[in-house]
Design a protein around this motif. Structure first.
Motif, mmCIF file in Angstrom:
data_model
loop_
_atom_site.group_PDB
_atom_site.id
_atom_site.type_symbol
_atom_site.label_atom_id
_atom_site.label_comp_id
_atom_site.label_asym_id
_atom_site.label_seq_id
_atom_site.Cartn_x
_atom_site.Cartn_y
_atom_site.Cartn_z
ATOM 1 N N ALA A 37 0.855 -1.194 0.000
ATOM 2 C CA ALA A 37 0.000 0.000 0.000
ATOM 3 C C ALA A 37 0.885 1.235 0.000
ATOM 4 O O ALA A 37 1.796 1.358 0.825
ATOM 5 N N ARG A 38 0.627 2.162 -0.932
ATOM 6 C CA ARG A 38 1.441 3.373 -1.058
ATOM 7 C C ARG A 38 0.698 4.598 -0.547
ATOM 8 O O ARG A 38 -0.510 4.682 -0.625
ATOM 9 N N SER A 39 1.478 5.567 -0.040
ATOM 10 C CA SER A 39 0.931 6.863 0.372
ATOM 11 C C SER A 39 2.036 7.896 0.246
ATOM 12 O O SER A 39 3.184 7.563 -0.097
ATOM 13 N N SER A 40 1.718 9.147 0.544
ATOM 14 C CA SER A 40 2.729 10.202 0.475
ATOM 15 C C SER A 40 3.813 10.001 1.534
ATOM 16 O O SER A 40 4.937 10.501 1.400
ATOM 17 N N GLU A 41 3.492 9.256 2.575
ATOM 18 C CA GLU A 41 4.446 9.015 3.656
ATOM 19 C C GLU A 41 5.462 7.930 3.292
ATOM 20 O O GLU A 41 6.588 7.920 3.784
ATOM 21 N N GLY A 42 5.085 7.018 2.400
ATOM 22 C CA GLY A 42 5.956 5.908 2.019
ATOM 23 C C GLY A 42 5.100 4.751 1.542
ATOM 24 O O GLY A 42 4.056 4.960 0.924
ATOM 25 N N PHE A 43 5.515 3.529 1.845
ATOM 26 C CA PHE A 43 4.664 2.390 1.511
ATOM 27 C C PHE A 43 4.757 1.328 2.590
ATOM 28 O O PHE A 43 5.764 1.171 3.273
ATOM 29 N N LEU A 44 3.648 0.604 2.745
ATOM 30 C CA LEU A 44 3.503 -0.419 3.774
ATOM 31 C C LEU A 44 3.364 -1.779 3.120
ATOM 32 O O LEU A 44 2.564 -1.953 2.204
ATOM 33 N N ILE A 45 4.159 -2.747 3.598
ATOM 34 C CA ILE A 45 3.960 -4.124 3.147
ATOM 35 C C ILE A 45 3.328 -4.904 4.293
ATOM 36 O O ILE A 45 3.728 -4.773 5.447
ATOM 37 N N SER A 46 2.309 -5.693 3.976
ATOM 38 C CA SER A 46 1.594 -6.458 4.999
ATOM 39 C C SER A 46 1.025 -7.722 4.361
ATOM 40 O O SER A 46 1.133 -7.924 3.151
ATOM 41 N N GLN A 47 0.425 -8.559 5.188
ATOM 42 C CA GLN A 47 -0.209 -9.797 4.707
ATOM 43 C C GLN A 47 -1.575 -9.957 5.370
ATOM 44 O O GLN A 47 -1.898 -11.015 5.886
ATOM 45 N N GLN A 48 -2.384 -8.903 5.307
ATOM 46 C CA GLN A 48 -3.678 -8.898 5.986
ATOM 47 C C GLN A 48 -4.596 -9.999 5.474
ATOM 48 O O GLN A 48 -5.205 -10.726 6.257
ATOM 49 N N LYS A 49 -4.714 -10.137 4.148
ATOM 50 C CA LYS A 49 -5.587 -11.179 3.595
ATOM 51 C C LYS A 49 -5.066 -12.567 3.977
ATOM 52 O O LYS A 49 -5.835 -13.475 4.303
ATOM 53 N N TYR A 50 -3.744 -12.735 3.956
ATOM 54 C CA TYR A 50 -3.123 -14.009 4.327
ATOM 55 C C TYR A 50 -3.466 -14.358 5.770
ATOM 56 O O TYR A 50 -3.821 -15.504 6.080
ATOM 57 N N VAL A 51 -3.377 -13.356 6.668
ATOM 58 C CA VAL A 51 -3.695 -13.583 8.086
ATOM 59 C C VAL A 51 -5.173 -13.911 8.255
ATOM 60 O O VAL A 51 -5.540 -14.850 8.973
ATOM 61 N N THR A 52 -6.036 -13.142 7.598
ATOM 62 C CA THR A 52 -7.478 -13.361 7.713
ATOM 63 C C THR A 52 -7.868 -14.746 7.217
ATOM 64 O O THR A 52 -8.675 -15.442 7.849
ATOM 65 N N ASP A 53 -7.300 -15.163 6.084
ATOM 66 C CA ASP A 53 -7.582 -16.500 5.554
ATOM 67 C C ASP A 53 -7.095 -17.583 6.521
ATOM 68 O O ASP A 53 -7.770 -18.602 6.721
ATOM 69 N N LEU A 54 -5.926 -17.363 7.137
ATOM 70 C CA LEU A 54 -5.383 -18.331 8.086
ATOM 71 C C LEU A 54 -6.275 -18.449 9.321
ATOM 72 O O LEU A 54 -6.550 -19.556 9.800
ATOM 73 N N LEU A 55 -6.749 -17.319 9.816
ATOM 74 C CA LEU A 55 -7.634 -17.332 10.985
ATOM 75 C C LEU A 55 -8.966 -17.993 10.654
ATOM 76 O O LEU A 55 -9.542 -18.701 11.487
ATOM 77 N N ARG A 56 -9.449 -17.782 9.438
ATOM 78 C CA ARG A 56 -10.715 -18.382 9.036
ATOM 79 C C ARG A 56 -10.573 -19.907 8.921
ATOM 80 O O ARG A 56 -11.435 -20.662 9.390
ATOM 81 N N LYS A 57 -9.487 -20.363 8.328
ATOM 82 C CA LYS A 57 -9.270 -21.803 8.160
ATOM 83 C C LYS A 57 -9.081 -22.512 9.496
ATOM 84 O O LYS A 57 -9.445 -23.680 9.643
ATOM 85 N N THR A 58 -8.493 -21.827 10.470
ATOM 86 C CA THR A 58 -8.251 -22.435 11.781
ATOM 87 C C THR A 58 -9.389 -22.177 12.758
ATOM 88 O O THR A 58 -9.326 -22.626 13.912
ATOM 89 N N GLY A 59 -10.429 -21.457 12.324
ATOM 90 C CA GLY A 59 -11.581 -21.195 13.183
ATOM 91 C C GLY A 59 -11.295 -20.226 14.318
ATOM 92 O O GLY A 59 -11.932 -20.298 15.373
ATOM 93 N N LYS A 60 -10.357 -19.299 14.114
ATOM 94 C CA LYS A 60 -9.963 -18.372 15.179
ATOM 95 C C LYS A 60 -10.550 -16.965 15.013
ATOM 96 O O LYS A 60 -10.266 -16.087 15.824
ATOM 97 N N LEU A 61 -11.369 -16.753 14.003
ATOM 98 C CA LEU A 61 -11.888 -15.402 13.768
ATOM 99 C C LEU A 61 -12.758 -14.897 14.919
ATOM 100 O O LEU A 61 -12.796 -13.702 15.199
ATOM 101 N N ALA A 62 -13.454 -15.807 15.590
ATOM 102 C CA ALA A 62 -14.359 -15.394 16.665
ATOM 103 C C ALA A 62 -13.685 -15.361 18.033
ATOM 104 O O ALA A 62 -14.302 -14.979 19.019
#
Length: 228
Positions: A37-62
């Protein structure tokens, strides 16, 4: 593909297109589970979708999020009295967490600890893995921010515990390097030998951290980038 010469980049694209089937995807946004994700401040690298998918598969979202990825005051041992855990499931989870450390240095130490029990995991070790998942639930979008600050100073920080492993009494070292104030590499690793003193454990950590700094220095010199 990156560079500061737009004409040269376009010429290279055309050259590649003659030999290979290529597709222009524009600016990098998502690659192998890593989001940019880019902005005027710089850019951020993350794995939000990867984490969300992992939590969903392991049943930890709740589940309720944890404030830390590991209990520092409780040392993980072989736990011979604890029931055995599903080894294949444990290994898959830890492997996914290892990949996640590419953008989450805050879980590097915890993942390093649980990876020591891949061959014969127990329920106690699985609980530690679940604690990491609960911690990720608290902020799945956290990542590494690269700021546009113009500086090129090269710094390394190192640390080590002393005989931190209750199994073999080996120490765990850690280091992180910064280029222009931005975190670029990090590692948490159990030392190969038993340190006879805390000073020896710290010295080994410093030696490895300096090796990492020298490696980055060589890369910068190859790219003809001036650094401090």
């Amino acid at each position: 593909m990156t560079g500061n010469d737009e004409k040269e980049k376009e010429a290279l694209r055309k050259c590649l297109a003659k030999e290979f089937e290529t597709k222009e995807l524009g600016r990098l946004k998502y690659f192998l589970g890593i989001e940019v994700a880019r902005s005027s401040e710089g850019f951020l690298i993350s794995q939000q979708k990867y984490v969300t998918d992992l939590l969903r598969k392991t049943g930890k979202l709740a589940f309720q999020p944890a404030s830390t990825p590991i209990d520092i005051n409780k040392k993980l041992e072989e736990a011979s009295e604890s029931p055995a855990a599903d080894r294949e499931m444990y290994q898959r989870l830890v492997e996914k967490l290892i990949y996640l450390t590419h953008t989450r240095p805050d879980i590097a130490f915890a993942v390093s600890v649980v990876s020591h029990f891949m061959q014969a995991p127990k329920e106690a070790h699985l609980h530690a893995v679940n604690k990491i998942l609960h911690y990720l639930k608290g902020n799945p979008g956290r990542g590494v921010l690269f700021r546009r600050n113009g500086g090129m100073s090269l710094d390394v920080y190192t640390d080590a515990d002393y005989a931190g492993s209750p199994i073999d009494k080996r120490s765990t070292l850690g280091y992180c390097t910064f280029l222009g104030g931005n975190l670029v590499t990090w590692r948490s690793k159990k030392q190969n030998v038993v340190a006879r003193a805390s000073a020896e454990a710290e010295f080994r950590a410093m030696a490895l951290g300096i090796c990492e700094l020298l490696w980055i220095k060589i890369i910068l010199e190859d790219l003809e980038i001036k650094w401090e």
